[in-house]
Write an enzyme that holds these catalytic residues in place. Sequence first.
Site, PDB file in Angstrom:
ATOM      1  N   ASP A   8       8.021  -8.202  -4.016  1.00 18.48           N
ATOM      2  CA  ASP A   8       8.468  -8.487  -1.873  1.00 18.48           C
ATOM      3  C   ASP A   8       9.572  -8.503  -1.388  1.00 18.48           C
ATOM      4  O   ASP A   8      10.868  -8.731  -1.981  1.00 18.48           O
ATOM      5  CB  ASP A   8       7.873 -10.144  -1.535  1.00 18.48           C
ATOM      6  CG  ASP A   8       7.557 -10.587  -0.365  1.00 18.48           C
ATOM      7  OD1 ASP A   8       7.158 -10.301  -0.096  1.00 18.48           O
ATOM      8  OD2 ASP A   8       8.782 -11.418  -0.392  1.00 18.48           O
ATOM      9  N   TYR A  10      10.519  -8.742   1.977  1.00 21.68           N
ATOM     10  CA  TYR A  10      10.916 -10.073   3.367  1.00 21.68           C
ATOM     11  C   TYR A  10      10.759 -11.257   3.130  1.00 21.68           C
ATOM     12  O   TYR A  10       9.939 -12.014   2.477  1.00 21.68           O
ATOM     13  CB  TYR A  10       9.664  -9.851   4.819  1.00 21.68           C
ATOM     14  CG  TYR A  10       9.554  -8.868   5.484  1.00 21.68           C
ATOM     15  CD1 TYR A  10      10.915  -8.424   6.105  1.00 21.68           C
ATOM     16  CD2 TYR A  10       8.989  -7.809   4.794  1.00 21.68           C
ATOM     17  CE1 TYR A  10      10.900  -6.766   6.883  1.00 21.68           C
ATOM     18  CE2 TYR A  10       8.714  -6.326   5.671  1.00 21.68           C
ATOM     19  CZ  TYR A  10      10.174  -6.318   6.419  1.00 21.68           C
ATOM     20  OH  TYR A  10       9.804  -4.647   7.015  1.00 21.68           O
ATOM     21  N   THR A  12      12.258 -12.547  -0.162  1.00 20.80           N
ATOM     22  CA  THR A  12      12.394 -12.711  -0.746  1.00 20.80           C
ATOM     23  C   THR A  12      14.576 -11.491  -1.816  1.00 20.80           C
ATOM     24  O   THR A  12      14.516 -12.313  -1.562  1.00 20.80           O
ATOM     25  CB  THR A  12      11.307 -11.856  -2.189  1.00 20.80           C
ATOM     26  OG1 THR A  12      10.233 -12.581  -1.747  1.00 20.80           O
ATOM     27  CG2 THR A  12      11.791 -12.260  -3.716  1.00 20.80           C
ATOM     28  N   ARG A  39       8.328 -16.372  12.374  1.00 21.30           N
ATOM     29  CA  ARG A  39       8.198 -15.626  10.661  1.00 21.30           C
ATOM     30  C   ARG A  39       6.932 -15.778  10.447  1.00 21.30           C
ATOM     31  O   ARG A  39       5.448 -15.551   9.899  1.00 21.30           O
ATOM     32  CB  ARG A  39       8.738 -16.161   9.985  1.00 21.30           C
ATOM     33  CG  ARG A  39       8.625 -15.975   8.335  1.00 21.30           C
ATOM     34  CD  ARG A  39       8.661 -14.584   7.863  1.00 21.30           C
ATOM     35  NE  ARG A  39       8.884 -14.483   6.923  1.00 21.30           N
ATOM     36  CZ  ARG A  39       8.188 -13.133   5.654  1.00 21.30           C
ATOM     37  NH1 ARG A  39       8.134 -12.650   6.326  1.00 21.30           N
ATOM     38  NH2 ARG A  39       8.166 -13.130   4.620  1.00 21.30           N
ATOM     39  N   SER A 116       6.504  -4.711  -0.506  1.00 22.72           N
ATOM     40  CA  SER A 116       5.479  -4.937   0.872  1.00 22.72           C
ATOM     41  C   SER A 116       4.743  -4.408   1.861  1.00 22.72           C
ATOM     42  O   SER A 116       3.421  -3.725   1.980  1.00 22.72           O
ATOM     43  CB  SER A 116       6.945  -4.593   1.657  1.00 22.72           C
ATOM     44  OG  SER A 116       7.157  -4.923   2.613  1.00 22.72           O
ATOM     45  N   ASN A 117       3.895  -5.527   2.825  1.00 22.22           N
ATOM     46  CA  ASN A 117       3.301  -5.372   3.502  1.00 22.22           C
ATOM     47  C   ASN A 117       4.284  -4.708   4.787  1.00 22.22           C
ATOM     48  O   ASN A 117       3.334  -4.147   5.746  1.00 22.22           O
ATOM     49  CB  ASN A 117       3.851  -7.375   4.673  1.00 22.22           C
ATOM     50  CG  ASN A 117       1.481  -7.739   3.864  1.00 22.22           C
ATOM     51  OD1 ASN A 117       1.350  -7.583   3.546  1.00 22.22           O
ATOM     52  ND2 ASN A 117       2.180  -9.150   4.219  1.00 22.22           N
ATOM     53  N   LYS A 149      -1.466  -8.280   1.977  1.00 19.40           N
ATOM     54  CA  LYS A 149      -1.403  -8.915   0.814  1.00 19.40           C
ATOM     55  C   LYS A 149      -1.656 -10.771   1.725  1.00 19.40           C
ATOM     56  O   LYS A 149      -1.154 -10.117   3.185  1.00 19.40           O
ATOM     57  CB  LYS A 149       0.099  -9.593   0.838  1.00 19.40           C
ATOM     58  CG  LYS A 149       0.862  -8.640  -0.039  1.00 19.40           C
ATOM     59  CD  LYS A 149       2.908  -9.196  -0.243  1.00 19.40           C
ATOM     60  CE  LYS A 149       3.584  -7.974  -0.962  1.00 19.40           C
ATOM     61  NZ  LYS A 149       4.949  -8.255  -0.562  1.00 19.40           N
ATOM     62  N   SER A 173       8.286 -13.100  -5.862  1.00 18.48           N
ATOM     63  CA  SER A 173       7.938 -13.121  -5.064  1.00 18.48           C
ATOM     64  C   SER A 173       8.234 -14.638  -4.217  1.00 18.48           C
ATOM     65  O   SER A 173       8.295 -15.635  -4.818  1.00 18.48           O
ATOM     66  CB  SER A 173       6.663 -12.954  -4.048  1.00 18.48           C
ATOM     67  OG  SER A 173       6.935 -13.316  -2.648  1.00 18.48           O
ATOM     68  N   ASN A 175       7.497 -15.905  -1.526  1.00 18.35           N
ATOM     69  CA  ASN A 175       6.383 -16.420  -0.649  1.00 18.35           C
ATOM     70  C   ASN A 175       5.093 -17.117  -1.417  1.00 18.35           C
ATOM     71  O   ASN A 175       4.493 -16.025  -2.233  1.00 18.35           O
ATOM     72  CB  ASN A 175       5.668 -15.099   0.196  1.00 18.35           C
ATOM     73  CG  ASN A 175       6.906 -15.303   1.524  1.00 18.35           C
ATOM     74  OD1 ASN A 175       6.768 -15.743   1.760  1.00 18.35           O
ATOM     75  ND2 ASN A 175       7.455 -13.456   1.288  1.00 18.35           N
ATOM     76  N   PHE A 177       2.061 -18.001  -1.040  1.00 17.47           N
ATOM     77  CA  PHE A 177       0.607 -16.974  -1.003  1.00 17.47           C
ATOM     78  C   PHE A 177       1.052 -16.291  -1.475  1.00 17.47           C
ATOM     79  O   PHE A 177      -0.285 -15.420  -2.325  1.00 17.47           O
ATOM     80  CB  PHE A 177       0.475 -17.385   0.934  1.00 17.47           C
ATOM     81  CG  PHE A 177       1.351 -15.185   0.952  1.00 17.47           C
ATOM     82  CD1 PHE A 177       0.880 -14.465   1.834  1.00 17.47           C
ATOM     83  CD2 PHE A 177       2.351 -15.791   1.651  1.00 17.47           C
ATOM     84  CE1 PHE A 177       1.544 -13.231   2.023  1.00 17.47           C
ATOM     85  CE2 PHE A 177       2.924 -14.134   2.719  1.00 17.47           C
ATOM     86  CZ  PHE A 177       2.809 -13.541   2.097  1.00 17.47           C
ATOM     87  N   ASP A 178       2.241 -14.948  -1.667  1.00 18.04           N
ATOM     88  CA  ASP A 178       1.823 -13.314  -2.039  1.00 18.04           C
ATOM     89  C   ASP A 178       2.119 -14.021  -3.889  1.00 18.04           C
ATOM     90  O   ASP A 178       0.813 -13.351  -4.475  1.00 18.04           O
ATOM     91  CB  ASP A 178       2.942 -13.104  -2.066  1.00 18.04           C
ATOM     92  CG  ASP A 178       3.566 -11.787  -2.070  1.00 18.04           C
ATOM     93  OD1 ASP A 178       2.394 -11.107  -2.968  1.00 18.04           O
ATOM     94  OD2 ASP A 178       4.700 -10.948  -2.262  1.00 18.04           O
TER      95      ASP A 178
HETATM   96  C1  LAC Z   1       6.256  -8.569   2.138  1.00 24.03           C
HETATM   97  C2  LAC Z   1       6.593  -9.757   3.353  1.00 24.03           C
HETATM   98  C3  LAC Z   1       4.825 -10.705   2.543  1.00 24.03           C
HETATM   99  O1  LAC Z   1       7.652  -8.182   2.428  1.00 24.03           O
HETATM  100  O2  LAC Z   1       7.516 -10.592   3.116  1.00 24.03           O
HETATM  101  O3  LAC Z   1       4.718  -8.402   2.054  1.00 24.03           O
END
Ligand code: LAC
Length: 225
Positions: A8, A10, A12, A39, A116-117, A149, A173, A175, A177-178
């Site tokens: 991931d 953003y 991470t 964010r 990534s998103n 994601k 990650s 995150n 949720f990820d």
């Molecule tokens: C990304 C965000 C979820 O890079 O952090 O996918």
Amino acid sequence: MATTLGFDVYGTLIDTQGVISTLESMIGDKASSFSQTWREKQLEYSFRRGLMQNYANFGVCTSQSLEYTCQHYAVSLTDTQKSELLASYSTLPAFDDVQGALGKLREAGFRLHAFSNGSEAAVETLLNNAGIRDYFDGVVSCDDLRSFKPNPAVYAYFLRKTKATNDSAWLISSNPFDVIGARSAGMYAAWVQRSQAAVFDPWGIEPTVRISSLVELQGELVAAR
Ligand code: LAC
């Protein structure tokens, strides 16, 4: 088969709190909470757009959440300041542990991808600016699917695109949720707890491993083999 790692981006690899110094020069001591709300809203907008199937790319989520956050804190920024903040989103720094850990993982034969998103172009720019692009075999963007994601389809797409399988691929990650999304889609996943205060959602879907720095990752991956 070499193990494939999907990092991931953003939060991470890249520190999204890096906008704080730019924000401080504009809004003083509101900068920290402003940045956090920005964010959180950015992610909320991606989740909602995914559920609504009303796609606009992650850059749009970022700029619309910036507008929201300005209104929420009754902060009026000029268009130039907003452009400066959005531009700073493509020059965010990597966390301190990233370069060393990625270098060692590559040397050890792991296949590294950014996952990534963010659009492929945005992620390429970001990784280049942070000086870490060369560690990766490639960038996999959810934008290719016009989704975000944690849609299970994006984790399946990651496997397809990297020619990996569930038994040889990990999501890395910070995150929760990820991580939960990847585990729920059948992948292994490492949760990087970037701050002591970070809470992992108590859904009963656990990360395969928990680490507090990417430096610990390689040892955990070897132990899990
Ligand atoms: C990304 C965000 C979820 O890079 O952090 O996918």
